[in-house]
Each structure stands twice: as structure tokens, then as C-alpha cells.
Design a protein around this motif. Structure first.
Motif, PDB file in Angstrom:
ATOM      1  N   GLN A 129     -36.406  20.964  64.214  1.00  0.00           N
ATOM      2  CA  GLN A 129     -35.997  20.665  62.855  1.00  0.00           C
ATOM      3  C   GLN A 129     -34.863  19.650  62.813  1.00  0.00           C
ATOM      4  N   ALA A 130     -34.160  19.467  63.912  1.00  0.00           N
ATOM      5  CA  ALA A 130     -33.091  18.469  63.955  1.00  0.00           C
ATOM      6  C   ALA A 130     -33.632  17.070  64.157  1.00  0.00           C
ATOM      7  N   ILE A 131     -34.882  16.935  64.597  1.00  0.00           N
ATOM      8  CA  ILE A 131     -35.448  15.625  64.909  1.00  0.00           C
ATOM      9  C   ILE A 131     -35.511  14.697  63.702  1.00  0.00           C
ATOM     10  N   PRO A 132     -35.888  15.167  62.485  1.00  0.00           N
ATOM     11  CA  PRO A 132     -35.910  14.252  61.348  1.00  0.00           C
ATOM     12  C   PRO A 132     -34.592  13.563  61.082  1.00  0.00           C
ATOM     13  N   LEU A 133     -33.463  14.214  61.363  1.00  0.00           N
ATOM     14  CA  LEU A 133     -32.165  13.571  61.195  1.00  0.00           C
ATOM     15  C   LEU A 133     -32.086  12.325  62.045  1.00  0.00           C
ATOM     16  N   ASN A 154     -36.085   3.326  60.831  1.00  0.00           N
ATOM     17  CA  ASN A 154     -36.473   2.836  59.584  1.00  0.00           C
ATOM     18  C   ASN A 154     -36.058   2.368  60.352  1.00  0.00           C
ATOM     19  N   ASN A 162     -30.002   5.522  54.329  1.00  0.00           N
ATOM     20  CA  ASN A 162     -30.891   6.522  54.916  1.00  0.00           C
ATOM     21  C   ASN A 162     -32.194   6.537  54.122  1.00  0.00           C
ATOM     22  N   THR A 163     -33.295   6.133  54.759  1.00  0.00           N
ATOM     23  CA  THR A 163     -34.557   6.016  54.038  1.00  0.00           C
ATOM     24  C   THR A 163     -35.228   7.360  53.784  1.00  0.00           C
ATOM     25  N   GLU A 164     -34.697   8.427  54.350  1.00  0.00           N
ATOM     26  CA  GLU A 164     -35.226   9.756  54.045  1.00  0.00           C
ATOM     27  C   GLU A 164     -34.577  10.332  52.793  1.00  0.00           C
ATOM     28  N   THR A 165     -33.286  10.078  52.622  1.00  0.00           N
ATOM     29  CA  THR A 165     -32.543  10.681  51.516  1.00  0.00           C
ATOM     30  C   THR A 165     -32.186   9.704  50.402  1.00  0.00           C
ATOM     31  N   GLY A 166     -32.197   8.395  50.702  1.00  0.00           N
ATOM     32  CA  GLY A 166     -31.765   7.402  49.723  1.00  0.00           C
ATOM     33  C   GLY A 166     -30.259   7.321  49.582  1.00  0.00           C
TER      34      GLY A 166
END
Length: 214
Positions: free
Chosen positions: A9-13, A19, A146-150
């Protein structure tokens, strides 16, 4: 939650930091890139970046990340991220993104208003380079989007010089950059500034991107 699941679960960070060439002119549409992603040497999924020219002459960038760990038919970890960037020359015009993580889907969108400011549903966004990696970063850049959170993400970016990296077509020369924030990510770019490699380690998980065709 098991330790194994927590590490995954830490990998997405880290992927948000994944990006480097100096961001260059975007007059020519770059070549598409597809990476096979490996976790501790085993297949983990793929990361695709596809480029196209819109009828208005702007460039569209579609990004698709799909990662999965399973035991037979049972999925224990899944990460999906799709985003679309629109560029006019060297300027980001709009960005939309959707991410599935930990079973939850999140979305956001931002675009430039008539005054040239980046705006999201939450208001004004700092004008930063997106963390989608394909366009590269300048050494010393203090933050990226951060392209995951904006949201803005503080980083330190170092130019580590020339290196050799394995691709699906063999070894190639590439310049290596290191992006350090919550996670340390190494990125490689060839002589034309094309993104050709990525690697990072997090909680005992070694993640390597291998360019499918070079």
C-alpha cells in the motif's frame, strides 16, 4: 493489516513521485512509452504513456498505470491510475486524473482560466511540473504537482550523470536523476530526453520499470 499488505500500500506514494532531462519544447509529439513493472523481480503490471495531437494543435498525453499482486485468482493488491494531460507548447492546459487505491476511487481535474491560472474544484493551484515524469525535471526543482492527488509535493532533484540502463531491447545510455521526497526515486532519460527507466525501493519492495521497446 499484514506487514506484506502494508508494504504494497505504500507503493502508490512512490509512484506519485515516479508521472531527467530538462523540460524541453513540446513542438514535436514524443514517442509513446510502455514500461513493464517488476516487484522484487516478479511481474507487477505496466505503465503506459501515449501522446497524440489534437485538432486544435495541442498535445494530449494519456497515462495508464495498472499494478496487481495476487495468489491465483485472489487479488491482494491492486492499483490503477488513469490521467489525461493537455499541453499547449510548454504549458500545461488541463489535467484530469482517476486513481483506484485501497479499493477507493478518487478523481480530480484542473485547468487554466482566462487569466492563465491553474484552477481546480478547490481553488487556485500552484503552477508546477506534473509528477508524470515523461517531460523530465530540472535539477534543483523544489516541488512538483502530485498527479495522484493534484497537490504540491516538496522534492529534491539531483542530476547523477550518465549511466547504462537495461531495456527490453538491451542496454542503452541514459542520464540518471534522483527525486527525493517521502520516497527516493531514480529516473533515467535518453539523449533525446525520452523517459526510459525508473527504480525505487520502499519497505523492502524493490520496484523497477523496464522500457518495453527502446
Amino acid at each position: 493489516m499484514t506487514r506484506h499488505t502494508s508494504m504494497l500500500q505504500a507503493i502508490p506514494l512512490a509512484l506519485a513521485m515516479v508521472n531527467l532531462a530538462t523540460p524541453g519544447a513540446l513542438a514535436d509529439t514524443p514517442d509513446d512509452v510502455t514500461f513493464d513493472v517488476f516487484r522484487n523481480g516478479s511481474p507487477f503490471g505496466e505503465h503506459r504513456v501515449e501522446f497524440s495531437e489534437r485538432p486544435d494543435g495541442r498535445m494530449e498525453v494519456e497515462i495508464d498505470i495498472g499494478l496487481r499482486v495476487g495468489f491465483g485468482p485472489v487479488t491482494v493488491f491492486r492499483y490503477e491510475h488513469e490521467s489525461e494531460e493537455v499541453w499547449d507548447g510548454g504549458e500545461l492546459v488541463s489535467l484530469t486524473a482517476s486513481t483506484l487505491k485501497d479499493g477507493d476511487r478518487t478523481r480530480y481535474a484542473l485547468s487554466r482560466d482566462e487569466e492563465g491560472r491553474l484552477i481546480s474544484q478547490d481553488g487556485l493551484i500552484e503552477d508546477l511540473v506534473p509528477s508524470s515524469h515523461w517531460s523530465g525535471y530540472m535539477a534543483g526543482l523544489p516541488a512538483v504537482l502530485n498527479t495522484e492527488t493534484g497537490e504540491p509535493m516538496d522534492v529534491t532533484i539531483e542530476d547523477l550523470g550518465m549511466d547504462r540502463i537495461e531495456t527490453g531491447s538491451g542496454l542503452i545510455d541514459a542520464r540518471r536523476y534522483r527525486m527525493t521526497g517521502s520516497v527516493t526515486v531514480d529516473l533515467w532519460y535518453d539523449a533525446e530526453g525520452r523517459w526510459v527507466g525508473c527504480a525505487f525501493s520502499i519497505r523492502g519492495q524493490n520496484i523497477v520499470y523496464r522500457l518495453r521497446d527502446s
